[in-house]
Write an enzyme that holds these catalytic residues in place. Structure first.
Site, PDB file in Angstrom:
ATOM      1  N   GLY A   1       1.252  -1.392   0.203  1.00  0.00           N
ATOM      2  CA  GLY A   1       0.160  -0.025   0.196  1.00  0.00           C
ATOM      3  C   GLY A   1       0.891   1.767   0.013  1.00  0.00           C
ATOM      4  O   GLY A   1       0.749   2.442  -0.538  1.00  0.00           O
ATOM      5  N   GLU A   2       1.598   1.522   0.667  1.00  0.00           N
ATOM      6  CA  GLU A   2       2.396   2.156   0.968  1.00  0.00           C
ATOM      7  C   GLU A   2       3.810   2.662  -0.240  1.00  0.00           C
ATOM      8  O   GLU A   2       4.098   3.236  -1.233  1.00  0.00           O
ATOM      9  CB  GLU A   2       3.980   2.069   2.059  1.00  0.00           C
ATOM     10  CG  GLU A   2       3.452   2.420   3.477  1.00  0.00           C
ATOM     11  CD  GLU A   2       1.848   1.167   4.369  1.00  0.00           C
ATOM     12  OE1 GLU A   2       0.992   1.419   4.409  1.00  0.00           O
ATOM     13  OE2 GLU A   2       2.781   0.039   3.239  1.00  0.00           O
ATOM     14  N   PHE A   3       3.797   1.495  -0.934  1.00  0.00           N
ATOM     15  CA  PHE A   3       4.872   1.554  -2.617  1.00  0.00           C
ATOM     16  C   PHE A   3       3.853   2.028  -3.255  1.00  0.00           C
ATOM     17  O   PHE A   3       3.655   3.294  -3.993  1.00  0.00           O
ATOM     18  CB  PHE A   3       4.317   0.026  -3.061  1.00  0.00           C
ATOM     19  CG  PHE A   3       5.219  -0.262  -4.268  1.00  0.00           C
ATOM     20  CD1 PHE A   3       7.004   0.190  -4.818  1.00  0.00           C
ATOM     21  CD2 PHE A   3       4.657  -0.340  -5.177  1.00  0.00           C
ATOM     22  CE1 PHE A   3       7.235   0.602  -5.415  1.00  0.00           C
ATOM     23  CE2 PHE A   3       5.390  -0.406  -6.796  1.00  0.00           C
ATOM     24  CZ  PHE A   3       6.552   0.385  -7.220  1.00  0.00           C
TER      25      PHE A   3
END
Length: 412
Positions: A53-55
């Protein structure tokens, strides 16, 4: 406090070590770090992401930097769910699991990759890595950060964690509340940039991947989506299926193990449900089916273009999954009660563009409002899409404020 921090880091590693014997993710976490083969790099740009998700959240900045420099890009992940999915991304030259946070690991890792800049997305604050970057005067940026009063940084016992924040060159936060919380503890190098996820999902919705198979299944019918669902979410959505014979339903579960998929399929209408992986062997028209289960990873962000309403999973657990991917396509968003950690979800609820439910009766009521009143659904759809569009621009703010593009050209 540093002794306690180091103790808990070692304790975490020990717990994961024992968990690997009965947990697949723990095994990947352990083996991945054991097999890290970190190559020496004279100079690099370092991006760290906690997970997948952070990627995706930091991807707009990553793509801009990738196009602006000839320097190698190094990406690290903390979680297997990020590393295993993106370990072959062309956006990076080297991709690793982040070695466990210790003074020795931090020193050795940074000596190996020699970053000219480090960029962390949203969260993940590691004392030894931040301290080592600070000692070497390597710029460290946190992008799309978000802070809440209950976090340890703002507690009387959070001195060590506040020190971590002092090592950051500049914070780019999602909202004014986060900026205020940081300023209250003396952190003033803060810019409210917004959230780069808006840029990512808007770009994706502008050029979605065409999926003819989904069009065949849809066959001109309205579609109710279950996105990143868990069993509790699926139980609620399943209750809607017999109520709306003219609607189709697509489930994209968060976990796609064979056991989970089979259990979900057994709860859905027999003879009317098909898995995506079964379509290639289908002997009857796909549009005869009412329910489709997506039993793979990577399609969801394009699937939403074929939907009309979505229920996003996770709200009966630790927190809801990505609502913005669906919102960018104009889908009214429904989710469970645990959404308060997510600014966009709070925004949507307050603007009556997103809807939270606690039980099946809540869902039936909201679904009836959206399904029976086409005008209301269309107005909500247009408004939620405009909300996403109006919140884009974080990537440009970050690049301009940090002068990252100029830095890349200088370092090339």
């Amino acid at each position: 406090m540093l002794l306690i921090y180091n103790f808990f880091i070692k304790l975490y590693a020990l717990l994961v070590f024992f968990a690997q014997f009965f947990n697949k993710k723990a095994k990947l976490w352990t083996i991945g770090r054991k097999n890290n083969n970190i190559a020496y790099t004279p100079k690099s740009v370092w991006f760290h992401f906690a997970s997948l998700g952070e990627f995706e959240q930091g991807r707009p900045v990553l793509e801009q930097i990738r196009s602006s420099t000839n320097l190698p890009i190094v990406i690290t992940f903390f979680s297997p769910s990020g590393y295993e999915v993106r370990k072959n991304t062309p956006l990076a030259d080297q991709i690793y699991y982040l070695p466990l946070d210790s003074a020795t690991n931090a020193m050795q890792f940074i000596e190996k990759i020699n970053p000219v800049v480090a960029i962390f997305t949203k969260y993940e604050y590691w004392y030894h890595y931040f301290n080592e970057l600070n000692k070497r005067q390597i710029p460290l940026y946190v992008i799309s950060g978000i802070f809440r009063p209950g976090q340890i940084f703002f507690k009387w016992y959070g001195g060590l964690h506040r020190k971590m924040l002092s090592f950051v060159t500049h914070f780019f936060v999602q909202d004014e509340e986060s900026k205020g919380l940081l300023q209250n503890i003396g952190i003033n190098h803060v810019t409210v940039s917004g959230d780069t996820r808006f840029d990512r999902v808007w770009a994706n919705a502008s050029q979605p991947k065409h999926l003819p198979v989904i069009e065949q299944f849809k066959n001109g019918k309205p579609v109710f989506f279950g996105g990143s669902t868990w069993p509790e979410d699926e139980r609620l959505i399943t209750a809607l299926i017999p109520l709306y014979p003219d609607w189709k339903f697509i489930f994209a579960p968060h976990e796609i193990s064979e056991e989970k998929i089979l259990k979900l399929k057994s709860s859905l209408p027999h003879g009317q449900t098909i898995r995506f992986s079964e379509i290639k062997d289908l002997a009857m028209p796909l549009n005869d089916f009412k329910v489709l289960i997506i039993d793979n990873i990577g399609m969801l962000s394009s699937l939403y273009q074929y939907g009309d309403i979505v229920f996003i999973g996770g709200g009966f657990g630790v927190g809801i999954h990505n609502t913005l991917e669906a919102a960018a396509f104009g889908l009214p968003v429904i989710f469970g009660p645990n959404y308060q950690k997510f600014r966009e979800a709070r925004d949507m609820v307050s603007m009556q563009l997103g809807f939270t439910v606690s039980n099946v009766d809540d869902l039936k009521l909201i679904a009836h409002q959206l399904i029976s009143d086409l005008n209301y659904r269309q107005k909500t759809s247009a408004a939620i899409k405009a909300y996403v569009a109006n919140n884009t621009g974080a990537t440009d703010t970050i690049l301009k404020t940090t002068h990252l593009k100029e830095l890349m050209r200088t370092e090339n």
